[in-house]
Structures are given as C-alpha cells and as structure tokens.
Design a protein around this motif. Structure first.
Motif, PDB file in Angstrom:
ATOM      1  N   VAL A  51       0.871  -1.179   0.000  1.00  0.00           N
ATOM      2  CA  VAL A  51       0.000   0.000   0.000  1.00  0.00           C
ATOM      3  C   VAL A  51       0.904   1.224   0.000  1.00  0.00           C
ATOM      4  O   VAL A  51       1.863   1.307   0.766  1.00  0.00           O
ATOM      5  CB  VAL A  51      -0.924   0.026   1.247  1.00  0.00           C
ATOM      6  CG1 VAL A  51      -1.845   1.225   1.204  1.00  0.00           C
ATOM      7  CG2 VAL A  51      -1.714  -1.261   1.369  1.00  0.00           C
ATOM      8  N   ASP A  52       0.602   2.172  -0.860  1.00  0.00           N
ATOM      9  CA  ASP A  52       1.375   3.407  -0.890  1.00  0.00           C
ATOM     10  C   ASP A  52       0.431   4.601  -0.981  1.00  0.00           C
ATOM     11  O   ASP A  52      -0.757   4.476  -0.679  1.00  0.00           O
ATOM     12  CB  ASP A  52       2.429   3.392  -2.007  1.00  0.00           C
ATOM     13  CG  ASP A  52       1.842   3.233  -3.402  1.00  0.00           C
ATOM     14  OD1 ASP A  52       0.679   3.628  -3.628  1.00  0.00           O
ATOM     15  OD2 ASP A  52       2.550   2.699  -4.275  1.00  0.00           O
ATOM     16  N   LYS A  53       0.936   5.740  -1.448  1.00  0.00           N
ATOM     17  CA  LYS A  53       0.115   6.951  -1.458  1.00  0.00           C
ATOM     18  C   LYS A  53      -0.871   7.024  -2.624  1.00  0.00           C
ATOM     19  O   LYS A  53      -1.692   7.934  -2.668  1.00  0.00           O
ATOM     20  CB  LYS A  53       0.996   8.197  -1.445  1.00  0.00           C
ATOM     21  CG  LYS A  53       1.894   8.344  -2.651  1.00  0.00           C
ATOM     22  CD  LYS A  53       2.807   9.551  -2.504  1.00  0.00           C
ATOM     23  CE  LYS A  53       3.729   9.653  -3.694  1.00  0.00           C
ATOM     24  NZ  LYS A  53       4.647  10.764  -3.570  1.00  0.00           N
ATOM     25  N   LYS A  54      -0.802   6.061  -3.569  1.00  0.00           N
ATOM     26  CA  LYS A  54      -1.676   6.105  -4.737  1.00  0.00           C
ATOM     27  C   LYS A  54      -2.539   4.863  -4.933  1.00  0.00           C
ATOM     28  O   LYS A  54      -3.571   4.938  -5.589  1.00  0.00           O
ATOM     29  CB  LYS A  54      -0.834   6.309  -6.003  1.00  0.00           C
ATOM     30  CG  LYS A  54      -0.121   7.630  -6.075  1.00  0.00           C
ATOM     31  CD  LYS A  54       0.636   7.756  -7.367  1.00  0.00           C
ATOM     32  CE  LYS A  54       1.365   9.098  -7.426  1.00  0.00           C
ATOM     33  NZ  LYS A  54       2.125   9.244  -8.660  1.00  0.00           N
ATOM     34  N   SER A  55      -2.095   3.721  -4.409  1.00  0.00           N
ATOM     35  CA  SER A  55      -2.797   2.474  -4.692  1.00  0.00           C
ATOM     36  C   SER A  55      -2.402   1.388  -3.694  1.00  0.00           C
ATOM     37  O   SER A  55      -1.554   1.605  -2.834  1.00  0.00           O
ATOM     38  CB  SER A  55      -2.477   1.996  -6.112  1.00  0.00           C
ATOM     39  OG  SER A  55      -1.100   1.686  -6.214  1.00  0.00           O
ATOM     40  N   ALA A  56      -3.021   0.242  -3.883  1.00  0.00           N
ATOM     41  CA  ALA A  56      -2.693  -0.944  -3.084  1.00  0.00           C
ATOM     42  C   ALA A  56      -2.731  -2.144  -4.007  1.00  0.00           C
ATOM     43  O   ALA A  56      -3.429  -2.140  -5.021  1.00  0.00           O
ATOM     44  CB  ALA A  56      -3.702  -1.115  -1.958  1.00  0.00           C
ATOM     45  N   TYR A  57      -1.956  -3.154  -3.655  1.00  0.00           N
ATOM     46  CA  TYR A  57      -2.078  -4.409  -4.382  1.00  0.00           C
ATOM     47  C   TYR A  57      -1.790  -5.577  -3.468  1.00  0.00           C
ATOM     48  O   TYR A  57      -1.149  -5.432  -2.432  1.00  0.00           O
ATOM     49  CB  TYR A  57      -1.200  -4.451  -5.644  1.00  0.00           C
ATOM     50  CG  TYR A  57       0.297  -4.555  -5.423  1.00  0.00           C
ATOM     51  CD1 TYR A  57       0.907  -5.776  -5.098  1.00  0.00           C
ATOM     52  CD2 TYR A  57       1.118  -3.454  -5.580  1.00  0.00           C
ATOM     53  CE1 TYR A  57       2.279  -5.871  -4.925  1.00  0.00           C
ATOM     54  CE2 TYR A  57       2.486  -3.533  -5.413  1.00  0.00           C
ATOM     55  CZ  TYR A  57       3.066  -4.747  -5.086  1.00  0.00           C
ATOM     56  OH  TYR A  57       4.423  -4.838  -4.919  1.00  0.00           O
ATOM     57  N   ILE A  58      -2.319  -6.699  -3.850  1.00  0.00           N
ATOM     58  CA  ILE A  58      -2.006  -7.974  -3.222  1.00  0.00           C
ATOM     59  C   ILE A  58      -1.566  -8.878  -4.360  1.00  0.00           C
ATOM     60  O   ILE A  58      -2.145  -8.845  -5.448  1.00  0.00           O
ATOM     61  CB  ILE A  58      -3.190  -8.541  -2.416  1.00  0.00           C
ATOM     62  CG1 ILE A  58      -2.779  -9.845  -1.706  1.00  0.00           C
ATOM     63  CG2 ILE A  58      -4.431  -8.699  -3.272  1.00  0.00           C
ATOM     64  CD1 ILE A  58      -3.769 -10.285  -0.637  1.00  0.00           C
ATOM     65  N   ALA A  59      -0.506  -9.654  -4.118  1.00  0.00           N
ATOM     66  CA  ALA A  59       0.065 -10.430  -5.211  1.00  0.00           C
ATOM     67  C   ALA A  59       0.678 -11.730  -4.715  1.00  0.00           C
ATOM     68  O   ALA A  59       1.106 -11.836  -3.570  1.00  0.00           O
ATOM     69  CB  ALA A  59       1.148  -9.613  -5.917  1.00  0.00           C
ATOM     70  N   ILE A 109       1.154 -12.561  -9.896  1.00  0.00           N
ATOM     71  CA  ILE A 109      -0.274 -12.694 -10.141  1.00  0.00           C
ATOM     72  C   ILE A 109      -0.863 -11.701  -9.151  1.00  0.00           C
ATOM     73  O   ILE A 109      -0.690 -11.846  -7.933  1.00  0.00           O
ATOM     74  CB  ILE A 109      -0.752 -14.133  -9.886  1.00  0.00           C
ATOM     75  CG1 ILE A 109       0.056 -15.099 -10.750  1.00  0.00           C
ATOM     76  CG2 ILE A 109      -2.247 -14.245 -10.158  1.00  0.00           C
ATOM     77  CD1 ILE A 109      -0.037 -16.540 -10.322  1.00  0.00           C
ATOM     78  N   VAL A 110      -1.516 -10.659  -9.637  1.00  0.00           N
ATOM     79  CA  VAL A 110      -1.763  -9.479  -8.812  1.00  0.00           C
ATOM     80  C   VAL A 110      -3.163  -8.906  -9.013  1.00  0.00           C
ATOM     81  O   VAL A 110      -3.736  -8.990 -10.085  1.00  0.00           O
ATOM     82  CB  VAL A 110      -0.676  -8.405  -9.111  1.00  0.00           C
ATOM     83  CG1 VAL A 110      -0.744  -7.952 -10.556  1.00  0.00           C
ATOM     84  CG2 VAL A 110      -0.744  -7.230  -8.171  1.00  0.00           C
ATOM     85  N   LYS A 111      -3.671  -8.319  -7.940  1.00  0.00           N
ATOM     86  CA  LYS A 111      -4.920  -7.551  -7.989  1.00  0.00           C
ATOM     87  C   LYS A 111      -4.625  -6.178  -7.388  1.00  0.00           C
ATOM     88  O   LYS A 111      -4.065  -6.077  -6.295  1.00  0.00           O
ATOM     89  CB  LYS A 111      -6.021  -8.264  -7.198  1.00  0.00           C
ATOM     90  CG  LYS A 111      -7.378  -7.641  -7.336  1.00  0.00           C
ATOM     91  CD  LYS A 111      -7.932  -7.856  -8.732  1.00  0.00           C
ATOM     92  CE  LYS A 111      -9.368  -7.384  -8.853  1.00  0.00           C
ATOM     93  NZ  LYS A 111      -9.874  -7.552 -10.196  1.00  0.00           N
ATOM     94  N   THR A 112      -5.023  -5.133  -8.088  1.00  0.00           N
ATOM     95  CA  THR A 112      -4.700  -3.763  -7.686  1.00  0.00           C
ATOM     96  C   THR A 112      -5.955  -2.973  -7.375  1.00  0.00           C
ATOM     97  O   THR A 112      -6.983  -3.135  -8.030  1.00  0.00           O
ATOM     98  CB  THR A 112      -3.908  -3.064  -8.812  1.00  0.00           C
ATOM     99  OG1 THR A 112      -2.739  -3.830  -9.102  1.00  0.00           O
ATOM    100  CG2 THR A 112      -3.500  -1.657  -8.412  1.00  0.00           C
ATOM    101  N   LEU A 113      -5.850  -2.110  -6.394  1.00  0.00           N
ATOM    102  CA  LEU A 113      -6.893  -1.147  -6.043  1.00  0.00           C
ATOM    103  C   LEU A 113      -6.286   0.246  -6.221  1.00  0.00           C
ATOM    104  O   LEU A 113      -5.294   0.584  -5.570  1.00  0.00           O
ATOM    105  CB  LEU A 113      -7.351  -1.355  -4.597  1.00  0.00           C
ATOM    106  CG  LEU A 113      -8.390  -0.376  -4.047  1.00  0.00           C
ATOM    107  CD1 LEU A 113      -9.713  -0.543  -4.785  1.00  0.00           C
ATOM    108  CD2 LEU A 113      -8.583  -0.592  -2.555  1.00  0.00           C
TER     109      LEU A 113
END
Length: 153
Positions: A51-59, A109-113
């Motif tokens: 998680v950072d200042k622009k988005s999040a991801y789980i991978a 293999i990733v999903k981004t928010l």
C-alpha cells in the motif's frame, strides 16, 4: 506532506490495524498465522501486500533471481489457474517478468486497487476490505495447492 517519521508511523499504524482485523481468523488449516508476513514455505515465493500513497495491491510474487525459475513457478501457477480464480472469486492480472519497486525482475499474479492512500486514514477501511478477503482466499488456495509446488522448495 508528511515527514519521514510521520510517514513511517502512519504505515506502521496501518499494518498494525490491519493485523488486528485479520488476527482472529485462523488459516485454512485451522492454525494461528502471521497474516501480515505470510510464509508460503518456498523461497522466493511470497504473498505480498503493498500500500502506498496512490494504490494498493495484493500479489503472489515470484522473485527467484533466475528468470527461468520464475517462469517455471509461473507456469505451475498457470496449471492451477482455475483453482486459484475459483478460490479468489475473481480474475487477477498475470505478469511474467515485470519490474518491482526495487527495479528487480519478478513475476506476479496481482490484484490492484487504485485511488487509495495509506496516508489517508479515511481510506483504511477500503484498504482493509480489499486486502483481508483476498489474503484469506489466497491461504485457502495455498492449503489445497502447495503440494504441487514441492519441487521448488
């Protein structure tokens, strides 16, 4: 803008809060687990949350220094693709040989928010709601599939 110390404190506070929300859940095998630092048991294979200042991801991240080994692990995941997407209840993006935030070659293999920030506490519920069910689903998948990856230990 936050100072370096404020930024570090906010990040630590977020991960502590996330850990408190997910701690009551046991693994798919019924054991207590360190969700924030999930261990797959295979070197260079991690379930990574960022998680950072622009988005999040789980991978699912394959970081073996040999790109050929990354590709072999990636192909093994492809063999389990239907099972993975059934566990996750959604499609994720498959990235072979991409560059991570440290400029290293990884496969994911990733999903981004998008459009969320770890620095906005008002985004934390959305971030937790994004990460928590996906990490639990990854654990359920891994419980069923990990034996298929024993050759990479």
């Amino acid at each position: 803008m936050f100072s370096k110390d404020q930024s570090a404190q906010l990040k630590q506070s977020f991960w502590t809060t996330f850990g408190q929300y997910i701690a009551p859940h046991q693994s798919a095998e019924g054991m207590r687990i360190n969700w924030v630092n999930y261990k797959t048991g295979i070197k260079y294979l991690n379930f990574k949350m960022h998680v950072d200042k622009k988005s999040a991801y789980i991978a699912i991240e394959m970081s073996h220094p040999d790109p050929g080994m990354q590709e072999l692990i990636f192909e093994e995941f492809a063999a389990f693709k239907n099972m993975l997407h059934t566990s996750l209840e959604e499609e994720w993006d498959w990235e072979l040989h991409t560059t991570d935030e440290n400029y290293k070659t990884v496969s994911r293999i990733v999903k981004t928010l998008s459009d969320v920030s770890i620095f906005k506490e008002s985004d934390w519920p959305q971030l937790i709601s994004f990460l928590k069910p996906r990490l639990i689903a990854l654990d359920e998948f891994w419980c069923d599939a990990k034996d298929g990856f024993d050759t990479f230990k």
